[in-house]
Enzyme design. Structure first.
Site, PDB file in Angstrom:
ATOM      1  CB  VAL A 279      46.169  55.397  56.057  1.00 61.16           C
ATOM      2  CG1 VAL A 279      46.955  54.153  55.650  1.00 61.16           C
ATOM      3  CG2 VAL A 279      45.172  55.758  54.967  1.00 61.16           C
ATOM      4  CG  ASP A 280      40.597  56.181  58.914  1.00 64.07           C
ATOM      5  OD1 ASP A 280      40.631  56.053  60.153  1.00 64.07           O
ATOM      6  OD2 ASP A 280      40.074  55.328  58.168  1.00 64.07           O
TER       7      ASP A 280
ATOM      8  CB  CYS B 142      64.088  65.587  53.208  1.00 63.69           C
ATOM      9  SG  CYS B 142      64.293  65.024  54.915  1.00 63.69           S
TER      10      CYS B 142
ATOM     11  CG  HIS C  68      48.546  48.590  56.364  1.00 67.47           C
ATOM     12  ND1 HIS C  68      47.384  47.981  55.956  1.00 67.47           N
ATOM     13  CD2 HIS C  68      49.435  47.579  56.584  1.00 67.47           C
ATOM     14  CE1 HIS C  68      47.567  46.666  55.921  1.00 67.47           C
ATOM     15  NE2 HIS C  68      48.794  46.396  56.307  1.00 67.47           N
TER      16      HIS C  68
ATOM     17  CG  ASN D 228      33.994  41.244  57.777  1.00 65.03           C
ATOM     18  OD1 ASN D 228      34.249  42.435  57.795  1.00 65.03           O
ATOM     19  ND2 ASN D 228      34.457  40.443  56.850  1.00 65.03           N
ATOM     20  CG  LEU D 229      29.131  44.709  56.269  1.00 61.59           C
ATOM     21  CD1 LEU D 229      28.936  45.496  54.979  1.00 61.59           C
ATOM     22  CD2 LEU D 229      27.894  44.843  57.150  1.00 61.59           C
TER      23      LEU D 229
ATOM     24  CB  CYS E 127      62.947  61.775  53.797  1.00 65.46           C
ATOM     25  SG  CYS E 127      64.442  61.887  52.775  1.00 65.46           S
TER      26      CYS E 127
ATOM     27  CB  THR F  56      39.878  43.145  58.301  1.00 68.27           C
ATOM     28  OG1 THR F  56      40.995  42.923  57.468  1.00 68.27           O
ATOM     29  CG2 THR F  56      39.823  42.130  59.410  1.00 68.27           C
ATOM     30  CB  SER F  57      38.154  41.314  53.061  1.00 70.46           C
ATOM     31  OG  SER F  57      39.414  41.829  52.689  1.00 70.46           O
TER      32      SER F  57
HETATM   33  P1  NAD Z   1      39.511  45.065  54.161  1.00 70.28           P
HETATM   34  O1  NAD Z   1      40.327  43.989  53.586  1.00 70.28           O
HETATM   35  O2  NAD Z   1      39.760  45.435  55.558  1.00 70.28           O
HETATM   36  O3  NAD Z   1      37.919  44.740  53.762  1.00 70.28           O
HETATM   37  C1  NAD Z   1      36.800  45.433  54.234  1.00 70.28           C
HETATM   38  C2  NAD Z   1      35.877  44.444  54.962  1.00 70.28           C
HETATM   39  O4  NAD Z   1      35.021  45.179  55.814  1.00 70.28           O
HETATM   40  C3  NAD Z   1      34.989  43.620  54.026  1.00 70.28           C
HETATM   41  O5  NAD Z   1      35.115  42.242  54.339  1.00 70.28           O
HETATM   42  C4  NAD Z   1      33.553  44.095  54.354  1.00 70.28           C
HETATM   43  O6  NAD Z   1      32.614  43.057  54.360  1.00 70.28           O
HETATM   44  C5  NAD Z   1      33.728  44.626  55.759  1.00 70.28           C
HETATM   45  N1  NAD Z   1      32.811  45.707  56.124  1.00 70.28           N
HETATM   46  C6  NAD Z   1      32.381  46.725  55.346  1.00 70.28           C
HETATM   47  N2  NAD Z   1      31.566  47.549  56.065  1.00 70.28           N
HETATM   48  C7  NAD Z   1      31.503  47.026  57.313  1.00 70.28           C
HETATM   49  C8  NAD Z   1      30.833  47.404  58.509  1.00 70.28           C
HETATM   50  N3  NAD Z   1      30.061  48.491  58.567  1.00 70.28           N
HETATM   51  N4  NAD Z   1      30.981  46.657  59.627  1.00 70.28           N
HETATM   52  C9  NAD Z   1      31.759  45.533  59.594  1.00 70.28           C
HETATM   53  N5  NAD Z   1      32.408  45.112  58.476  1.00 70.28           N
HETATM   54  C10 NAD Z   1      32.289  45.850  57.357  1.00 70.28           C
HETATM   55  O7  NAD Z   1      39.687  46.381  53.580  1.00 70.28           O
HETATM   56  P2  NAD Z   1      40.132  46.734  52.144  1.00 70.28           P
HETATM   57  O8  NAD Z   1      39.155  47.697  51.677  1.00 70.28           O
HETATM   58  O9  NAD Z   1      40.383  45.497  51.383  1.00 70.28           O
HETATM   59  O10 NAD Z   1      41.517  47.432  52.473  1.00 70.28           O
HETATM   60  C11 NAD Z   1      42.741  46.775  52.596  1.00 70.28           C
HETATM   61  C12 NAD Z   1      43.797  47.796  53.021  1.00 70.28           C
HETATM   62  O11 NAD Z   1      43.659  49.036  52.305  1.00 70.28           O
HETATM   63  C13 NAD Z   1      43.615  48.203  54.431  1.00 70.28           C
HETATM   64  O12 NAD Z   1      44.240  47.242  55.180  1.00 70.28           O
HETATM   65  C14 NAD Z   1      44.184  49.625  54.465  1.00 70.28           C
HETATM   66  O13 NAD Z   1      45.569  49.613  54.629  1.00 70.28           O
HETATM   67  C15 NAD Z   1      43.854  50.177  53.107  1.00 70.28           C
HETATM   68  N6  NAD Z   1      42.636  51.002  53.161  1.00 70.28           N
HETATM   69  C16 NAD Z   1      42.503  51.937  54.154  1.00 70.28           C
HETATM   70  C17 NAD Z   1      41.361  52.708  54.246  1.00 70.28           C
HETATM   71  C18 NAD Z   1      41.240  53.706  55.369  1.00 70.28           C
HETATM   72  O14 NAD Z   1      42.252  54.096  55.946  1.00 70.28           O
HETATM   73  N7  NAD Z   1      40.032  54.119  55.752  1.00 70.28           N
HETATM   74  C19 NAD Z   1      40.349  52.552  53.300  1.00 70.28           C
HETATM   75  C20 NAD Z   1      40.522  51.608  52.264  1.00 70.28           C
HETATM   76  C21 NAD Z   1      41.682  50.845  52.206  1.00 70.28           C
END
Ligand code: NAD
Length: 228
Positions: free
Chosen positions: A90-91, A133, A106, A199-200, A114, A174-175
């Site tokens: 969302v950033d 609103c 998202h 991914n990490l 609203c 993304t996990s």
């Molecule tokens: P996610 O499911 O996308 O998981 C984060 C993944 O990123 C993990 O598997 C981790 O191993 C990996 N990761 C961490 N650092 C990394 C790097 N430097 N390089 C590559 N991979 C890396 O995210 P979440 O935290 O489970 O969030 C789920 C939802 O929550 C998102 O889809 C989003 O809508 C919301 N969310 C948004 C933000 C944001 O806008 N910045 C932050 C947190 C959560």
């Protein structure tokens, strides 16, 4: 022209100082995810949910894009590539890096919606549930324009079409836990795309990624995109 679909997760923003929540046992900035990111949490305590995003907004405003965001913005400019970029975040770090076309499936931290008339408002510094609103005049219907657990993500029809026609599918940071985004790879692969995860950590038992590249996205992604 090669069609590339990129799906971003919270991992890419982690390197810009914004916390993911899956890496911290279901907590997001020390709040329970179900309290601040689910429709039930919002119905129970809308005031707290507004306060949470009001607290998050200045952090997100201050955060700067990293090398992975910049590599994607450069990639978008290439004439031999057609890029479709979807973020779960969302950033606004992609926009800050210069990306022009970003689908926030998202929602976005800088918007309020609203629930009465559907009007989307640019959020001033802070939002509150009982603000009025500015389109329909209703009071007590405002919600951060963020897709909560229990709600339908945005752009799904368009995303479906892009998944069916892309040549390459790339997921970053993304996990693979949050659906429907976690299922995109399966669909892209079914329709013939070559699939990559940056991914990490390795995702076990995921047969849909042809390649899993481990490491920080800021270090692994730029070189890959240059070669593509
Ligand atoms: P996610 O499911 O996308 O998981 C984060 C993944 O990123 C993990 O598997 C981790 O191993 C990996 N990761 C961490 N650092 C990394 C790097 N430097 N390089 C590559 N991979 C890396 O995210 P979440 O935290 O489970 O969030 C789920 C939802 O929550 C998102 O889809 C989003 O809508 C919301 N969310 C948004 C933000 C944001 O806008 N910045 C932050 C947190 C959560």
């Amino acid at each position: 022209m090669k069609k590339v679909f990129i799906l971003m997760g919270a991992g890419i923003s982690a390197e810009s100082g914004l916390k993911t929540f899956r890496d911290a046992n279901g907590l997001w900035e020390n709040f329970k995810v179900e309290d601040v990111a689910s429709i039930e949490g919002f119905e129970k305590n809308p005031k707290q949910v507004h306060e949470f995003y009001n607290m998050l907004r200045p952090q997100m405003d201050k955060a700067l894009p990293n090398a992975a965001h910049i590599a994607i913005a450069d990639f978008e400019k290439r004439a031999d590539i057609s890029l479709y970029l979807v973020t779960q975040n969302v950033d606004l770090l992609h926009e800050k890096a210069g990306s022009k076309n970003v689908r926030h499936m998202h929602g976005r931290i800088d918007e309020t919606v609203c629930l009465k008339c559907g009007h989307v408002i640019k959020t001033p510094e802070k939002s509150a549930f009982d603000d009025v609103c500015d389109k329909c005049g209703a009071k007590g219907y405002l919600k951060p324009n963020i897709v909560f657990f229990g709600e339908m993500p945005m752009f799904m029809d368009e995303i479906e079409n892009e998944l069916k026609s892309c040549d390459v599918f790339v997921a970053v940071g993304t996990s693979g836990v949050v659906y429907p985004a976690a299922g995109f790879v399966q669909e892209a692969k079914y329709y013939g795309a070559e699939t990559y995860l940056f991914n990490l950590e390795y995702i076990e038992n995921n047969y849909y990624f042809d390649h899993q590249i481990l490491g920080k996205a800021s270090e692994t992604l730029p070189a890959f995109l240059q070669k593509l």
